[in-house]
Design a protein around this motif. Sequence first.
Motif, short mmCIF file in Angstrom:
data_model
loop_
_atom_site.label_atom_id
_atom_site.label_comp_id
_atom_site.label_asym_id
_atom_site.label_seq_id
_atom_site.Cartn_x
_atom_site.Cartn_y
_atom_site.Cartn_z
N MET A 71 0.84 -1.18 0.00
CA MET A 71 0.00 0.00 0.00
C MET A 71 0.88 1.24 0.00
SD MET A 71 -2.95 0.80 2.72
CE MET A 71 -2.92 2.35 3.52
N ALA A 72 0.48 2.24 -0.72
CA ALA A 72 1.25 3.48 -0.79
C ALA A 72 0.55 4.55 0.03
CB ALA A 72 1.40 3.92 -2.22
N LEU A 73 1.31 5.29 0.78
CA LEU A 73 0.81 6.43 1.53
C LEU A 73 1.57 7.67 1.09
CD1 LEU A 73 0.62 4.96 5.14
CD2 LEU A 73 -1.28 5.42 3.62
N LYS A 74 0.94 8.81 1.22
CA LYS A 74 1.59 10.08 0.92
C LYS A 74 1.80 10.83 2.22
CE LYS A 74 -0.06 10.72 -3.77
NZ LYS A 74 1.18 10.75 -4.48
N ALA A 75 2.95 11.44 2.32
CA ALA A 75 3.25 12.27 3.48
C ALA A 75 3.61 13.66 3.01
CB ALA A 75 4.41 11.68 4.28
N ARG A 76 3.14 14.63 3.76
CA ARG A 76 3.51 16.03 3.49
C ARG A 76 4.14 16.57 4.76
NH1 ARG A 76 -0.72 19.90 0.95
NH2 ARG A 76 0.16 18.97 -0.89
N VAL A 77 5.34 17.10 4.63
CA VAL A 77 6.06 17.68 5.76
C VAL A 77 6.15 19.18 5.50
CG1 VAL A 77 8.21 17.75 7.06
CG2 VAL A 77 7.42 15.58 6.07
N THR A 78 5.66 19.97 6.43
CA THR A 78 5.75 21.43 6.33
C THR A 78 6.78 21.89 7.36
OG1 THR A 78 3.43 21.53 5.70
CG2 THR A 78 4.46 23.59 6.43
N VAL A 79 7.82 22.53 6.87
CA VAL A 79 8.91 22.99 7.73
C VAL A 79 8.88 24.52 7.78
CG1 VAL A 79 11.41 22.97 8.11
CG2 VAL A 79 10.31 21.00 7.05
N SER A 80 8.95 25.08 8.97
CA SER A 80 8.96 26.54 9.12
C SER A 80 9.95 26.93 10.22
CB SER A 80 7.57 27.05 9.45
OG SER A 80 7.11 26.46 10.65
N LEU A 81 10.40 28.16 10.13
CA LEU A 81 11.31 28.66 11.16
C LEU A 81 10.56 28.86 12.47
CD1 LEU A 81 13.33 31.31 9.12
CD2 LEU A 81 14.18 29.15 10.03
N LYS A 82 11.23 28.60 13.56
CA LYS A 82 10.64 28.82 14.87
C LYS A 82 10.42 30.32 15.08
CE LYS A 82 12.44 24.74 17.20
NZ LYS A 82 13.26 24.22 18.30
N PRO A 83 9.42 30.67 15.88
CA PRO A 83 9.21 32.09 16.20
C PRO A 83 10.48 32.69 16.81
CG PRO A 83 7.38 30.78 16.99
CD PRO A 83 8.44 29.81 16.53
N GLY A 84 10.80 33.89 16.40
CA GLY A 84 11.98 34.57 16.93
C GLY A 84 13.24 34.36 16.12
N VAL A 85 13.23 33.38 15.20
CA VAL A 85 14.39 33.16 14.34
C VAL A 85 14.29 34.11 13.16
CG1 VAL A 85 15.57 31.50 12.84
CG2 VAL A 85 14.59 30.74 15.01
N LEU A 86 15.35 34.85 12.89
CA LEU A 86 15.38 35.80 11.79
C LEU A 86 15.14 35.09 10.47
CD1 LEU A 86 15.93 38.65 10.69
CD2 LEU A 86 18.34 38.01 10.56
N ASP A 87 14.17 35.59 9.72
CA ASP A 87 13.83 35.02 8.41
C ASP A 87 14.23 36.04 7.34
OD1 ASP A 87 12.74 33.90 6.15
OD2 ASP A 87 10.76 33.57 7.00
N ALA A 88 15.47 35.98 6.89
CA ALA A 88 15.97 36.94 5.90
C ALA A 88 15.19 36.84 4.58
CB ALA A 88 17.46 36.71 5.66
N GLN A 89 14.87 35.64 4.17
CA GLN A 89 14.12 35.46 2.94
C GLN A 89 12.70 36.04 3.08
OE1 GLN A 89 13.91 31.40 1.60
NE2 GLN A 89 13.22 31.97 -0.43
N GLY A 90 12.08 35.82 4.21
CA GLY A 90 10.76 36.39 4.46
C GLY A 90 10.80 37.90 4.48
N LYS A 91 11.84 38.47 5.06
CA LYS A 91 11.99 39.93 5.09
C LYS A 91 12.13 40.47 3.67
CE LYS A 91 14.62 43.54 7.35
NZ LYS A 91 14.25 44.04 8.63
N ALA A 92 12.90 39.78 2.82
CA ALA A 92 13.06 40.21 1.43
C ALA A 92 11.73 40.13 0.68
CB ALA A 92 14.12 39.36 0.74
N VAL A 93 10.96 39.06 0.92
CA VAL A 93 9.65 38.91 0.27
C VAL A 93 8.72 40.04 0.71
CG1 VAL A 93 7.56 37.47 0.20
CG2 VAL A 93 9.81 36.43 -0.13
N ALA A 94 8.65 40.34 1.99
CA ALA A 94 7.79 41.41 2.49
C ALA A 94 8.18 42.75 1.87
CB ALA A 94 7.85 41.47 4.01
#
Length: 81
Positions: A1-24
Amino acid sequence: MALKARVTVSLKPGVLDAQGKAVAGALTELGFPGVREARVGKVIELDLDADDRAAAEASVKAMCDKLLANSVIENYRIEIA
């Protein structure tokens, strides 16, 4: 049987998100002034050969702990379908 998994990875609160800052900043420059902050993460989709949902989830958790997420600065969420 085949199953699908989706993993969503995000930075923890308080961690600087340089890419997010550039997008904003870019969205503001493009005429979307209402964006105060953006956070950028990643989604990893896996096709698994597994019969047992619990075993599949445990396996994906091990994958996240060993490779897919940096537990020092990132959180992750697993969905099995």
